[in-house]
Design a protein around this motif. Structure first.
Motif, PDB file in Angstrom:
ATOM      1  N   ARG A  19       4.350 -17.658 -20.979  1.00 53.31           N
ATOM      2  CA  ARG A  19       5.723 -17.482 -20.510  1.00 53.31           C
ATOM      3  C   ARG A  19       5.741 -17.086 -19.026  1.00 53.31           C
ATOM      4  O   ARG A  19       6.544 -17.568 -18.236  1.00 53.31           O
ATOM      5  CB  ARG A  19       6.419 -16.390 -21.333  1.00 53.31           C
ATOM      6  CG  ARG A  19       7.934 -16.328 -21.138  1.00 53.31           C
ATOM      7  CD  ARG A  19       8.532 -15.076 -21.753  1.00 53.31           C
ATOM      8  NE  ARG A  19       8.051 -13.846 -21.137  1.00 53.31           N
ATOM      9  CZ  ARG A  19       8.434 -13.379 -19.939  1.00 53.31           C
ATOM     10  NH1 ARG A  19       9.319 -14.047 -19.234  1.00 53.31           N
ATOM     11  NH2 ARG A  19       7.926 -12.259 -19.448  1.00 53.31           N
ATOM     12  N   ARG A  20       4.776 -16.203 -18.661  1.00 54.44           N
ATOM     13  CA  ARG A  20       4.741 -15.756 -17.263  1.00 54.44           C
ATOM     14  C   ARG A  20       4.236 -16.830 -16.315  1.00 54.44           C
ATOM     15  O   ARG A  20       4.485 -16.765 -15.124  1.00 54.44           O
ATOM     16  CB  ARG A  20       3.781 -14.555 -17.138  1.00 54.44           C
ATOM     17  CG  ARG A  20       4.290 -13.286 -17.749  1.00 54.44           C
ATOM     18  CD  ARG A  20       3.352 -12.169 -17.317  1.00 54.44           C
ATOM     19  NE  ARG A  20       3.468 -10.997 -18.153  1.00 54.44           N
ATOM     20  CZ  ARG A  20       2.679  -9.933 -18.024  1.00 54.44           C
ATOM     21  NH1 ARG A  20       1.722  -9.918 -17.107  1.00 54.44           N
ATOM     22  NH2 ARG A  20       2.832  -8.897 -18.807  1.00 54.44           N
ATOM     23  N   ASN A  21       3.453 -17.773 -16.841  1.00 50.93           N
ATOM     24  CA  ASN A  21       2.841 -18.799 -15.983  1.00 50.93           C
ATOM     25  C   ASN A  21       3.140 -20.197 -16.507  1.00 50.93           C
ATOM     26  O   ASN A  21       2.229 -20.920 -16.916  1.00 50.93           O
ATOM     27  CB  ASN A  21       1.311 -18.598 -15.941  1.00 50.93           C
ATOM     28  CG  ASN A  21       0.932 -17.236 -15.408  1.00 50.93           C
ATOM     29  OD1 ASN A  21       0.931 -17.010 -14.210  1.00 50.93           O
ATOM     30  ND2 ASN A  21       0.609 -16.322 -16.315  1.00 50.93           N
ATOM     31  N   PRO A  22       4.416 -20.583 -16.486  1.00 52.62           N
ATOM     32  CA  PRO A  22       4.778 -21.866 -17.104  1.00 52.62           C
ATOM     33  C   PRO A  22       4.094 -23.070 -16.458  1.00 52.62           C
ATOM     34  O   PRO A  22       4.001 -24.120 -17.075  1.00 52.62           O
ATOM     35  CB  PRO A  22       6.301 -21.926 -16.932  1.00 52.62           C
ATOM     36  CG  PRO A  22       6.617 -20.949 -15.858  1.00 52.62           C
ATOM     37  CD  PRO A  22       5.562 -19.893 -15.879  1.00 52.62           C
ATOM     38  N   ASP A  23       3.615 -22.905 -15.232  1.00 48.60           N
ATOM     39  CA  ASP A  23       3.004 -24.067 -14.568  1.00 48.60           C
ATOM     40  C   ASP A  23       1.507 -24.192 -14.814  1.00 48.60           C
ATOM     41  O   ASP A  23       0.884 -25.166 -14.388  1.00 48.60           O
ATOM     42  CB  ASP A  23       3.257 -23.999 -13.056  1.00 48.60           C
ATOM     43  CG  ASP A  23       4.750 -24.061 -12.761  1.00 48.60           C
ATOM     44  OD1 ASP A  23       5.482 -24.675 -13.576  1.00 48.60           O
ATOM     45  OD2 ASP A  23       5.182 -23.467 -11.751  1.00 48.60           O
ATOM     46  N   LEU A  24       0.900 -23.206 -15.453  1.00 50.23           N
ATOM     47  CA  LEU A  24      -0.544 -23.302 -15.690  1.00 50.23           C
ATOM     48  C   LEU A  24      -0.809 -23.879 -17.080  1.00 50.23           C
ATOM     49  O   LEU A  24      -0.257 -23.401 -18.066  1.00 50.23           O
ATOM     50  CB  LEU A  24      -1.212 -21.918 -15.601  1.00 50.23           C
ATOM     51  CG  LEU A  24      -0.967 -21.079 -14.348  1.00 50.23           C
ATOM     52  CD1 LEU A  24      -1.879 -19.851 -14.358  1.00 50.23           C
ATOM     53  CD2 LEU A  24      -1.200 -21.879 -13.083  1.00 50.23           C
ATOM     54  N   LYS A  82      -5.541 -17.080  -4.731  1.00 50.83           N
ATOM     55  CA  LYS A  82      -5.556 -16.618  -3.326  1.00 50.83           C
ATOM     56  C   LYS A  82      -6.716 -17.207  -2.550  1.00 50.83           C
ATOM     57  O   LYS A  82      -6.669 -17.298  -1.331  1.00 50.83           O
ATOM     58  CB  LYS A  82      -5.625 -15.095  -3.276  1.00 50.83           C
ATOM     59  CG  LYS A  82      -4.266 -14.468  -3.464  1.00 50.83           C
ATOM     60  CD  LYS A  82      -4.286 -13.018  -3.060  1.00 50.83           C
ATOM     61  CE  LYS A  82      -2.875 -12.477  -3.129  1.00 50.83           C
ATOM     62  NZ  LYS A  82      -2.812 -11.056  -3.256  1.00 50.83           N
ATOM     63  N   ALA A  83      -7.775 -17.594  -3.268  1.00 51.89           N
ATOM     64  CA  ALA A  83      -8.923 -18.203  -2.588  1.00 51.89           C
ATOM     65  C   ALA A  83      -8.622 -19.668  -2.256  1.00 51.89           C
ATOM     66  O   ALA A  83      -9.462 -20.358  -1.682  1.00 51.89           O
ATOM     67  CB  ALA A  83     -10.163 -18.100  -3.465  1.00 51.89           C
ATOM     68  N   GLY A  84      -7.440 -20.129  -2.644  1.00 50.43           N
ATOM     69  CA  GLY A  84      -7.031 -21.491  -2.261  1.00 50.43           C
ATOM     70  C   GLY A  84      -7.179 -22.517  -3.375  1.00 50.43           C
ATOM     71  O   GLY A  84      -6.932 -23.704  -3.158  1.00 50.43           O
ATOM     72  N   ILE A  85      -7.581 -22.087  -4.562  1.00 52.46           N
ATOM     73  CA  ILE A  85      -7.701 -23.039  -5.680  1.00 52.46           C
ATOM     74  C   ILE A  85      -6.304 -23.398  -6.186  1.00 52.46           C
ATOM     75  O   ILE A  85      -5.521 -22.512  -6.528  1.00 52.46           O
ATOM     76  CB  ILE A  85      -8.566 -22.432  -6.825  1.00 52.46           C
ATOM     77  CG1 ILE A  85      -9.990 -22.200  -6.350  1.00 52.46           C
ATOM     78  CG2 ILE A  85      -8.538 -23.323  -8.067  1.00 52.46           C
ATOM     79  CD1 ILE A  85     -10.772 -23.450  -6.024  1.00 52.46           C
ATOM     80  N   LYS A  86      -6.020 -24.688  -6.216  1.00 49.80           N
ATOM     81  CA  LYS A  86      -4.674 -25.119  -6.586  1.00 49.80           C
ATOM     82  C   LYS A  86      -4.536 -25.358  -8.084  1.00 49.80           C
ATOM     83  O   LYS A  86      -3.494 -25.157  -8.664  1.00 49.80           O
ATOM     84  CB  LYS A  86      -4.321 -26.437  -5.867  1.00 49.80           C
ATOM     85  CG  LYS A  86      -4.393 -26.329  -4.356  1.00 49.80           C
ATOM     86  CD  LYS A  86      -3.026 -26.537  -3.747  1.00 49.80           C
ATOM     87  CE  LYS A  86      -2.876 -26.064  -2.327  1.00 49.80           C
ATOM     88  NZ  LYS A  86      -3.990 -25.459  -1.647  1.00 49.80           N
ATOM     89  N   GLN A  87      -5.631 -25.877  -8.685  1.00 57.42           N
ATOM     90  CA  GLN A  87      -5.556 -26.192 -10.110  1.00 57.42           C
ATOM     91  C   GLN A  87      -6.206 -25.083 -10.922  1.00 57.42           C
ATOM     92  O   GLN A  87      -7.425 -25.034 -11.077  1.00 57.42           O
ATOM     93  CB  GLN A  87      -6.247 -27.518 -10.393  1.00 57.42           C
ATOM     94  CG  GLN A  87      -5.501 -28.705  -9.813  1.00 57.42           C
ATOM     95  CD  GLN A  87      -6.409 -29.896  -9.717  1.00 57.42           C
ATOM     96  OE1 GLN A  87      -7.297 -29.939  -8.864  1.00 57.42           O
ATOM     97  NE2 GLN A  87      -6.219 -30.847 -10.604  1.00 57.42           N
ATOM     98  N   VAL A  88      -5.358 -24.175 -11.400  1.00 50.43           N
ATOM     99  CA  VAL A  88      -5.848 -23.072 -12.225  1.00 50.43           C
ATOM    100  C   VAL A  88      -5.280 -23.253 -13.622  1.00 50.43           C
ATOM    101  O   VAL A  88      -4.109 -23.595 -13.787  1.00 50.43           O
ATOM    102  CB  VAL A  88      -5.412 -21.709 -11.633  1.00 50.43           C
ATOM    103  CG1 VAL A  88      -5.806 -20.560 -12.551  1.00 50.43           C
ATOM    104  CG2 VAL A  88      -6.028 -21.504 -10.249  1.00 50.43           C
TER     105      VAL A  88
END
Ligand code: PEP
Ligand code: MN
Length: 363
Positions: A193-198, A158-164
């Motif tokens: 499983r909940r965050n497949p893109d991280l 939410k603070a705008g960080i894209k790469q987590v």
């Protein structure tokens, strides 16, 4: 705040999105300039490390231990980057630490396990990151709570960080002897499983707490298709100022990485796929059968509930439950099922039966 040099930013971007496994290593704590530089040079010489880590501020569970060298260590890390060409990462827990780390061009920040547990601290770090373009890795909280871990991810995003990214470092559990922090793999798998893109990175050093099981823990994470490893290394592990028992030399790290079997998630062979597909069908079929049997079991439990209601008997019958468990352990053992699994499975089964009976008795 100084912006990170553009080519280094691109290097980090490439590592983040496409270098698998991503290997991060360096000392638990930066101690002296020479220790930092020598560690970095020996790590770089292995050709197997993508990013340097170092603890600058060390959140220790108990006071009186080495609490980190502080800002003084940041120029050493910057120097290590200049010499080796490797990007750097440090742990940050306050707004001031974020500011200091950024002013010394740290490339990736990480939030430690003792910070992830505290939403006030995570929010403070997140607020300090507003408008900054830097990757942030978030360690799991020390307690096994996926909501806290998720909350930290959300605050930073939410603070705008894209790469987590996520770091799995295990969970505190009282009386656990094998690991310093119990891995509880199922929790990390659920988070993945909940965050497949991280990307998810394993920190076998803090899970193990000791050298002899580092490789086995690393292998397990590789088998579970993690995106990388963060492993603590030191030029003189036994005399490290923090986490001495779990650190290894850069050369030992290289050996270990060589010995790990790097499996692919997917193999592009038709034959292999067909065989796997067959086995998966079998699993689906067995799972369906299991589900039907479980539903049947609950129907029987409902009938017992009805009987207990009519005869005013309590739901929980401890003796009967012990009898069921003993029987299950014996049978399970003979069939190659671990006691740990049987315990978990029967606990869940028992709870579901109790809930069913509770409904019947109190409706
Ligand atoms: C560390 O990485 O040195 C550290 C303090 O880890 P954690 O936050 O996982 O305890
Ligand atoms: Mn450490």
């Amino acid at each position: 705040m100084q912006a990170t040099d553009q080519t280094m930013k691109e290097q980090v971007q490439t590592l983040w999105t496409s270098k698998r496994p991503l290997i991060i290593s360096g000392p638990c704590s930066a101690e002296t300039e020479s220790q930092m530089l020598e560690t970095a040079q020996r790590l770089a010489a292995t050709g197997k490390v993508d990013m340097l880590r170092a603890g600058i501020w060390k959140p220790r569970t108990r006071p009186g231990m080495f609490e980190g060298i502080g800002v003084k260590g940041l120029p050493w890390l910057l120097q290590a980057k200049k010499i080796t060409g490797l990007p750097t990462t440090v742990e940050v827990a306050t707004a001031k630490q974020v500011e200091d780390a950024l002013s010394f061009d740290v490339d990736v920040l990480w939030i430690g396990a003792r910070t992830t547990v505290n939403p006030f601290s995570v929010q403070e770090v997140a607020d300090a990151l507003r408008g900054v373009d830097i990757p942030v890795l978030i360690k799991n909280p020390i307690n096994p709570d996926l909501e806290l871990w998720t909350g930290a991810v959300e605050r930073v995003q939410k603070a705008g960080i894209k790469q987590v990214g996520l770091i799995h470092r295990g969970f505190s559990s009282y009386g656990n002897s094998e690991y310093r922090n119990a891995p509880m793999w199922h929790l990390a798998i659920e988070m993945k499983r909940r965050n497949p893109d991280l990307p998810i990175i394993c920190d076998p050093s803090h899970i193990s707490g000791r050298r002899d099981i580092l490789q086995a823990v690393s292998q397990k994470s590789v088998d579970l298709d993690y995106d990388g490893l963060m492993i603590e290394s030191h030029i003189d592990p036994d005399n490290a100022w923090s986490d001495a028992k779990q650190q290894i030399t850069p050369e030992r790290l290289a050996e270990m990485l060589n010995d790990i079997v790097w499996r692919k998630e997917d193999v592009n062979s038709e034959e292999y796929h067909a065989a796997l597909e067959k086995l998966r069908q079998q699993i689906n079929h067995l799972d369906d059968e299991l589900m039907q049997i479980l539903a049947q079991r609950m129907k029987v439990a409902d009938k017992i509930g009805q009987y207990k209601k009519e005869n005013s008997i309590t739901i929980l019958q401890t003796n009967r439950w012990n009898e069921i468990l003993e029987r299950a352990f014996k049978k399970g053992e003979a069939m190659g099922l671990s006691k740990e699994f049987i315990t978990k499975y029967y606990d869940a089964l028992h709870m579901e039966s109790i809930n069913h009976q509770n409904k019947i008795m109190n409706d």
